[in-house]
Motif scaffolding. Structure first.
Motif, PDB file in Angstrom:
ATOM      1  N   TRP A  76     -11.441  16.064   9.480  1.00 18.75           N
ATOM      2  CA  TRP A  76     -10.271  16.735   8.902  1.00 18.75           C
ATOM      3  C   TRP A  76      -9.020  16.461   9.736  1.00 18.75           C
ATOM      4  O   TRP A  76      -7.964  16.094   9.210  1.00 18.75           O
ATOM      5  N   MET A  77      -9.141  16.652  11.048  1.00 18.24           N
ATOM      6  CA  MET A  77      -7.979  16.500  11.922  1.00 18.24           C
ATOM      7  C   MET A  77      -7.459  15.069  11.919  1.00 18.24           C
ATOM      8  O   MET A  77      -6.247  14.835  11.928  1.00 18.24           O
ATOM      9  N   ASP A  78      -8.360  14.088  11.886  1.00 18.55           N
ATOM     10  CA  ASP A  78      -7.915  12.696  11.871  1.00 18.55           C
ATOM     11  C   ASP A  78      -7.263  12.330  10.538  1.00 18.55           C
ATOM     12  O   ASP A  78      -6.273  11.595  10.492  1.00 18.55           O
ATOM     13  N   LEU A  79      -7.809  12.838   9.442  1.00 10.68           N
ATOM     14  CA  LEU A  79      -7.150  12.642   8.152  1.00 10.68           C
ATOM     15  C   LEU A  79      -5.770  13.283   8.165  1.00 10.68           C
ATOM     16  O   LEU A  79      -4.809  12.737   7.626  1.00 10.68           O
ATOM     17  N   ASP A  80      -5.671  14.444   8.789  1.00 14.28           N
ATOM     18  CA  ASP A  80      -4.404  15.162   8.884  1.00 14.28           C
ATOM     19  C   ASP A  80      -3.370  14.355   9.664  1.00 14.28           C
ATOM     20  O   ASP A  80      -2.163  14.522   9.477  1.00 14.28           O
ATOM     21  N   ARG A  81      -3.844  13.473  10.530  1.00 14.45           N
ATOM     22  CA  ARG A  81      -2.935  12.594  11.288  1.00 14.45           C
ATOM     23  C   ARG A  81      -2.618  11.314  10.525  1.00 14.45           C
ATOM     24  O   ARG A  81      -1.927  10.432  11.047  1.00 14.45           O
ATOM     25  N   GLY A  82      -3.138  11.183   9.325  1.00 18.71           N
ATOM     26  CA  GLY A  82      -2.848  10.013   8.512  1.00 18.71           C
ATOM     27  C   GLY A  82      -3.775   8.838   8.751  1.00 18.71           C
ATOM     28  O   GLY A  82      -3.472   7.718   8.333  1.00 18.71           O
ATOM     29  N   MET A  83      -4.919   9.065   9.393  1.00 16.79           N
ATOM     30  CA  MET A  83      -5.856   7.983   9.676  1.00 16.79           C
ATOM     31  C   MET A  83      -6.759   7.726   8.486  1.00 16.79           C
ATOM     32  O   MET A  83      -7.078   8.628   7.716  1.00 16.79           O
ATOM     33  N   THR A  84      -7.192   6.489   8.334  1.00 20.36           N
ATOM     34  CA  THR A  84      -8.243   6.167   7.371  1.00 20.36           C
ATOM     35  C   THR A  84      -9.597   6.397   8.026  1.00 20.36           C
ATOM     36  O   THR A  84      -9.712   6.486   9.258  1.00 20.36           O
ATOM     37  N   LEU A  85     -10.636   6.451   7.213  1.00 19.85           N
ATOM     38  CA  LEU A  85     -11.982   6.583   7.771  1.00 19.85           C
ATOM     39  C   LEU A  85     -12.343   5.367   8.609  1.00 19.85           C
ATOM     40  O   LEU A  85     -13.006   5.479   9.648  1.00 19.85           O
ATOM     41  N   ARG A  86     -11.905   4.188   8.196  1.00 23.88           N
ATOM     42  CA  ARG A  86     -12.176   2.987   8.977  1.00 23.88           C
ATOM     43  C   ARG A  86     -11.487   3.071  10.332  1.00 23.88           C
ATOM     44  O   ARG A  86     -12.076   2.700  11.364  1.00 23.88           O
ATOM     45  N   ALA A  87     -10.255   3.558  10.350  1.00 28.03           N
ATOM     46  CA  ALA A  87      -9.531   3.701  11.617  1.00 28.03           C
ATOM     47  C   ALA A  87     -10.232   4.689  12.538  1.00 28.03           C
ATOM     48  O   ALA A  87     -10.241   4.505  13.768  1.00 28.03           O
ATOM     49  N   MET A  88     -10.831   5.719  11.979  1.00 27.95           N
ATOM     50  CA  MET A  88     -11.589   6.664  12.796  1.00 27.95           C
ATOM     51  C   MET A  88     -12.767   5.968  13.462  1.00 27.95           C
ATOM     52  O   MET A  88     -13.070   6.214  14.634  1.00 27.95           O
ATOM     53  N   ALA A  89     -13.445   5.099  12.694  1.00 31.01           N
ATOM     54  CA  ALA A  89     -14.576   4.361  13.253  1.00 31.01           C
ATOM     55  C   ALA A  89     -14.112   3.464  14.395  1.00 31.01           C
ATOM     56  O   ALA A  89     -14.731   3.437  15.475  1.00 31.01           O
ATOM     57  N   VAL A  90     -13.024   2.735  14.181  1.00 25.70           N
ATOM     58  CA  VAL A  90     -12.500   1.842  15.219  1.00 25.70           C
ATOM     59  C   VAL A  90     -12.139   2.642  16.468  1.00 25.70           C
ATOM     60  O   VAL A  90     -12.465   2.244  17.606  1.00 25.70           O
ATOM     61  N   ALA A  91     -11.483   3.781  16.280  1.00 28.92           N
ATOM     62  CA  ALA A  91     -11.044   4.592  17.412  1.00 28.92           C
ATOM     63  C   ALA A  91     -12.224   5.113  18.231  1.00 28.92           C
ATOM     64  O   ALA A  91     -12.090   5.342  19.431  1.00 28.92           O
ATOM     65  N   ARG A  92     -13.370   5.270  17.607  1.00 26.15           N
ATOM     66  CA  ARG A  92     -14.539   5.814  18.304  1.00 26.15           C
ATOM     67  C   ARG A  92     -15.536   4.723  18.685  1.00 26.15           C
ATOM     68  O   ARG A  92     -16.653   5.018  19.120  1.00 26.15           O
ATOM     69  N   GLY A  93     -15.143   3.452  18.522  1.00 24.87           N
ATOM     70  CA  GLY A  93     -16.014   2.354  18.913  1.00 24.87           C
ATOM     71  C   GLY A  93     -17.200   2.159  17.998  1.00 24.87           C
ATOM     72  O   GLY A  93     -18.213   1.567  18.393  1.00 24.87           O
ATOM     73  N   VAL A  94     -17.094   2.636  16.763  1.00 26.90           N
ATOM     74  CA  VAL A  94     -18.174   2.476  15.792  1.00 26.90           C
ATOM     75  C   VAL A  94     -17.977   1.148  15.072  1.00 26.90           C
ATOM     76  O   VAL A  94     -16.906   0.910  14.509  1.00 26.90           O
TER      77      VAL A  94
END
Length: 225
Positions: A76-94
């Motif tokens: 939720w918080m990452d979406l709230d920052r305007g991130m895509t789900l793919r960007a979340m994966a990249v940010a967490r090394g997934v």
């Protein structure tokens, strides 16, 4: 509660229901449309496709949380920052290669090969389209079949409990259709309907926690096509 106060509360709830219901408090407001949008589309554009309009999730959110190593509140918080789900994966090394298939791990073998390919295409779009991902994950009651009831709700002057019952019934019927046609798993449908109940419970003054509590507080004006 005075009758005047109660009427004001009921009207506010009905208007929120008519306009598009719940989304994150302080939610990210897109300034430009997703990259899949046609030229000239509004920032809150969504593809006019049944699975989007009814929020039939192609993968189970529990699997999303496992793969991204994020709880629902973190997504939720990452979406709230305007991130895509793919960007979340990249940010967490997934690793992003094969990410859609990993998200769909619980669906493989439960649907036909043709349906699986469709689910994988939808998942890939959700991974790269920020507003689409936010809509599918968090726009509670933002289903066309639910919102079609809004004019009748406003005209009938229903009580808050009656409004809640109608919204839950319409969302439940929509979810069952999605399960029957293979667009969504029965498990994900149960998860979404439980969230619906928690969010609408907050309308009646019942305690809601975490992301559901935030979703219950702020309406998202994101028109459906």
């Amino acid at each position: 509660m005075s009758s005047l106060r109660r009427r004001a509360v009921l009207l506010g709830a009905a208007i929120a229901f008519a306009l598009a219901i719940a989304a994150p408090a302080g939610a990210y407001t897109p300034t430009r449309p997703d990259s899949d949008a046609p030229p000239g589309a509004a920032p809150d554009w969504l593809p006019d496709e049944p699975w989007v309009m009814e929020r039939w999730m192609p993968f189970d959110e529990a699997q999303l949380h496992r793969v991204l190593r994020l709880e629902a509140n973190g997504v939720w918080m990452d979406l709230d920052r305007g991130m895509t789900l793919r960007a979340m994966a990249v940010a967490r090394g997934v690793p992003t290669r094969g990410l859609a298939d990993r998200l769909l791990a619980s669906r493989r073998g439960t649907v036909s090969a043709r349906t699986y390919r469709t689910l994988r295409s939808r998942t890939r779009r959700m991974l790269t389209q920020q507003h689409l991902g936010e809509h599918m994950l968090w726009h509670v009651f933002h289903q066309r079949s639910v919102l079609q009831q809004a004019p009748g709700v406003l005209a009938l002057g229903l009580s808050l409990s009656e409004l809640r019952a109608r919204a839950l019934s319409a969302a439940g019927a929509s979810g069952r259709r999605g399960v029957r046609n293979g667009s969504m798993s029965a498990r994900e449908n149960r998860f979404l309907r439980a969230r619906d109940r928690q969010v609408t419970g907050a309308w009646l003054g019942r305690p809601a926690t975490g992301t559901a509590a935030r979703a219950a507080r702020t309406p998202m004006l994101c028109p459906l096509a």
